[in-house]
Design a protein around this motif. Structure first.
Motif, PDB file in Angstrom:
ATOM      1  N   ASP A   1     -27.535 -90.106  38.253  1.00 20.22           N
ATOM      2  CA  ASP A   1     -28.942 -90.482  38.071  1.00 20.22           C
ATOM      3  C   ASP A   1     -29.655 -90.326  39.417  1.00 20.22           C
ATOM      4  O   ASP A   1     -29.812 -91.287  40.180  1.00 20.22           O
ATOM      5  CB  ASP A   1     -29.038 -91.924  37.563  1.00 20.22           C
ATOM      6  CG  ASP A   1     -30.426 -92.245  37.032  1.00 20.22           C
ATOM      7  OD1 ASP A   1     -31.318 -91.393  37.143  1.00 20.22           O
ATOM      8  OD2 ASP A   1     -30.611 -93.353  36.495  1.00 20.22           O
TER       9      ASP A   1
ATOM     10  N   HIS B   1     -32.140 -97.948  25.782  1.00 15.15           N
ATOM     11  CA  HIS B   1     -31.059 -97.006  25.523  1.00 15.15           C
ATOM     12  C   HIS B   1     -29.752 -97.793  25.407  1.00 15.15           C
ATOM     13  O   HIS B   1     -29.073 -98.022  26.409  1.00 15.15           O
ATOM     14  CB  HIS B   1     -30.987 -95.974  26.650  1.00 15.15           C
ATOM     15  CG  HIS B   1     -32.258 -95.189  26.792  1.00 15.15           C
ATOM     16  ND1 HIS B   1     -32.519 -94.057  26.058  1.00 15.15           N
ATOM     17  CD2 HIS B   1     -33.341 -95.382  27.583  1.00 15.15           C
ATOM     18  CE1 HIS B   1     -33.697 -93.581  26.390  1.00 15.15           C
ATOM     19  NE2 HIS B   1     -34.233 -94.364  27.308  1.00 15.15           N
TER      20      HIS B   1
ATOM     21  N   ILE C   1     -26.459 -96.196  27.010  1.00 12.32           N
ATOM     22  CA  ILE C   1     -26.423 -95.849  28.430  1.00 12.32           C
ATOM     23  C   ILE C   1     -26.118 -97.105  29.242  1.00 12.32           C
ATOM     24  O   ILE C   1     -26.754 -98.144  29.062  1.00 12.32           O
ATOM     25  CB  ILE C   1     -27.755 -95.214  28.867  1.00 12.32           C
ATOM     26  CG1 ILE C   1     -27.901 -93.822  28.216  1.00 12.32           C
ATOM     27  CG2 ILE C   1     -27.832 -95.091  30.382  1.00 12.32           C
ATOM     28  CD1 ILE C   1     -29.188 -93.135  28.510  1.00 12.32           C
ATOM     29  N   TYR C   2     -25.145 -96.984  30.138  1.00  8.22           N
ATOM     30  CA  TYR C   2     -24.710 -98.118  30.957  1.00  8.22           C
ATOM     31  C   TYR C   2     -24.764 -97.709  32.430  1.00  8.22           C
ATOM     32  O   TYR C   2     -23.917 -96.940  32.893  1.00  8.22           O
ATOM     33  CB  TYR C   2     -23.281 -98.528  30.575  1.00  8.22           C
ATOM     34  CG  TYR C   2     -23.153 -98.902  29.120  1.00  8.22           C
ATOM     35  CD1 TYR C   2     -23.447-100.181  28.676  1.00  8.22           C
ATOM     36  CD2 TYR C   2     -22.763 -97.948  28.178  1.00  8.22           C
ATOM     37  CE1 TYR C   2     -23.345-100.517  27.338  1.00  8.22           C
ATOM     38  CE2 TYR C   2     -22.665 -98.274  26.833  1.00  8.22           C
ATOM     39  CZ  TYR C   2     -22.955 -99.560  26.421  1.00  8.22           C
ATOM     40  OH  TYR C   2     -22.862 -99.889  25.093  1.00  8.22           O
ATOM     41  N   PRO C   3     -25.765 -98.180  33.180  1.00 11.78           N
ATOM     42  CA  PRO C   3     -25.895 -97.818  34.595  1.00 11.78           C
ATOM     43  C   PRO C   3     -24.712 -98.333  35.418  1.00 11.78           C
ATOM     44  O   PRO C   3     -24.151 -99.402  35.146  1.00 11.78           O
ATOM     45  CB  PRO C   3     -27.207 -98.490  35.012  1.00 11.78           C
ATOM     46  CG  PRO C   3     -27.937 -98.752  33.737  1.00 11.78           C
ATOM     47  CD  PRO C   3     -26.889 -98.991  32.706  1.00 11.78           C
ATOM     48  N   LEU C   4     -24.343 -97.570  36.438  1.00 12.68           N
ATOM     49  CA  LEU C   4     -23.212 -97.911  37.305  1.00 12.68           C
ATOM     50  C   LEU C   4     -23.557 -97.594  38.754  1.00 12.68           C
ATOM     51  O   LEU C   4     -24.366 -96.709  39.022  1.00 12.68           O
ATOM     52  CB  LEU C   4     -21.965 -97.106  36.918  1.00 12.68           C
ATOM     53  CG  LEU C   4     -21.149 -97.559  35.709  1.00 12.68           C
ATOM     54  CD1 LEU C   4     -20.055 -96.558  35.428  1.00 12.68           C
ATOM     55  CD2 LEU C   4     -20.544 -98.931  35.942  1.00 12.68           C
TER      56      LEU C   4
ATOM     57  N   TYR D   1     -24.824 -93.284  35.589  1.00 12.54           N
ATOM     58  CA  TYR D   1     -24.775 -94.027  34.329  1.00 12.54           C
ATOM     59  C   TYR D   1     -23.736 -93.391  33.420  1.00 12.54           C
ATOM     60  O   TYR D   1     -23.458 -92.197  33.478  1.00 12.54           O
ATOM     61  CB  TYR D   1     -26.142 -94.118  33.641  1.00 12.54           C
ATOM     62  CG  TYR D   1     -26.768 -92.813  33.216  1.00 12.54           C
ATOM     63  CD1 TYR D   1     -26.460 -92.230  31.975  1.00 12.54           C
ATOM     64  CD2 TYR D   1     -27.698 -92.163  34.025  1.00 12.54           C
ATOM     65  CE1 TYR D   1     -27.046 -91.039  31.581  1.00 12.54           C
ATOM     66  CE2 TYR D   1     -28.278 -90.970  33.642  1.00 12.54           C
ATOM     67  CZ  TYR D   1     -27.960 -90.419  32.413  1.00 12.54           C
ATOM     68  OH  TYR D   1     -28.536 -89.248  32.016  1.00 12.54           O
TER      69      TYR D   1
ATOM     70  N   TYR E   1     -23.299 -83.913  35.920  1.00 12.86           N
ATOM     71  CA  TYR E   1     -22.454 -84.772  35.078  1.00 12.86           C
ATOM     72  C   TYR E   1     -20.997 -84.435  35.319  1.00 12.86           C
ATOM     73  O   TYR E   1     -20.649 -83.411  35.903  1.00 12.86           O
ATOM     74  CB  TYR E   1     -22.806 -84.601  33.598  1.00 12.86           C
ATOM     75  CG  TYR E   1     -22.576 -83.208  33.063  1.00 12.86           C
ATOM     76  CD1 TYR E   1     -21.331 -82.827  32.548  1.00 12.86           C
ATOM     77  CD2 TYR E   1     -23.610 -82.269  33.063  1.00 12.86           C
ATOM     78  CE1 TYR E   1     -21.124 -81.540  32.070  1.00 12.86           C
ATOM     79  CE2 TYR E   1     -23.406 -80.981  32.586  1.00 12.86           C
ATOM     80  CZ  TYR E   1     -22.163 -80.630  32.087  1.00 12.86           C
ATOM     81  OH  TYR E   1     -21.947 -79.365  31.611  1.00 12.86           O
TER      82      TYR E   1
ATOM     83  N   TYR F   1     -32.486 -95.155  35.484  1.00 18.15           N
ATOM     84  CA  TYR F   1     -31.960 -96.375  34.864  1.00 18.15           C
ATOM     85  C   TYR F   1     -31.555 -97.407  35.914  1.00 18.15           C
ATOM     86  O   TYR F   1     -30.828 -98.344  35.609  1.00 18.15           O
ATOM     87  CB  TYR F   1     -30.756 -96.031  33.978  1.00 18.15           C
ATOM     88  CG  TYR F   1     -31.117 -95.081  32.857  1.00 18.15           C
ATOM     89  CD1 TYR F   1     -31.813 -95.533  31.736  1.00 18.15           C
ATOM     90  CD2 TYR F   1     -30.779 -93.734  32.919  1.00 18.15           C
ATOM     91  CE1 TYR F   1     -32.152 -94.673  30.725  1.00 18.15           C
ATOM     92  CE2 TYR F   1     -31.122 -92.864  31.890  1.00 18.15           C
ATOM     93  CZ  TYR F   1     -31.811 -93.339  30.798  1.00 18.15           C
ATOM     94  OH  TYR F   1     -32.159 -92.486  29.787  1.00 18.15           O
TER      95      TYR F   1
END
Length: 211
Positions: free
Chosen positions: A72, A1, A4-7, A82, A31, A77
């Protein structure tokens, strides 16, 4: 993906952006829309300590004004939140395309994870030089082995033997002393040595009796 940037958002960051888990973000609405300027303000105040520092470039290049932050819960992820880095991905999440009834019925009969076994295919071995390292690290005998053969007369087999004490100095050839001495012919100077080391903290054990 790629969008999508996991945090990892700490409790402090969740309080700053009002995205506290089980309070601002729930299972019904997992969200939060984050204003891009608020993220820049956090980056200016906390710099590298900010949880958004790993995605600083993504935030700067984001075309819109609000980024979608998703909780998440199942760590799909890898982290607890994310960030969606595209407007298209944000719209697809907020307004998912409708699925027809036929497709829904078809999904029920298709398992989500179908494992397809692919048998391994043998490939020719390609040397990358590891066998040379193994040969260098292997231990080999550097000296020639000496073989001794000890025998006795056949007539002495099974003969009763009586042991007794004796003085080694009074009997000839009963005691031989081989003292060590330096031999210059075999003096080697060590130039290099491989030593494995491990650093550990100092530990002190103290026993005490207290109530």
């Amino acid at each position: 993906h790629p969008e999508i940037y996991p945090l990892v958002l700490t409790t402090k960051t969740q309080e700053i952006f009002n995205c506290r888990i089980d309070e601002d973000i729930t299972d019904e609405q997992p969200y939060k829309l984050i204003n891009k300027e608020d993220i820049f303000e956090d980056l200016r105040n906390r710099a590298a300590v900010s949880d958004f520092h790993p995605v600083k470039k993504i935030v700067q290049e984001y075309p819109g004004n609000e980024l979608l932050l998703v909780y998440d819960k199942d760590f799909k992820y890898g982290l607890n939140f994310y960030l969606i880095g595209t407007e298209e991905g944000k719209e697809n999440y907020l307004n998912p395309p409708e699925v027809s009834e036929e497709q829904e019925e078809y999904k029920e009969y298709i398992p989500e994870d179908v494992y397809i076994y692919k048998p391994p295919v043998s490939k020719p071995w390609v040397s990358l030089g590891s066998e040379k390292e193994i040969e260098e690290e292997s231990v080999t005998e550097s000296t020639k082995q000496i073989t001794y053969m000890i025998s006795r007369k056949r007539s002495e087999f099974g003969v009763p033997i009586k042991f007794s004490d004796q003085n080694a100095s009074s009997v000839k050839d009963a005691y031989i002393e081989c003292t060590a001495y330096p031999d210059k012919n075999f003096t080697l100077k060590q130039l290099e040595k491989d030593v494995g080391m491990q650093v550990i903290p100092q530990i002190k054990d103290i026993s005490t009796q207290t109530k």
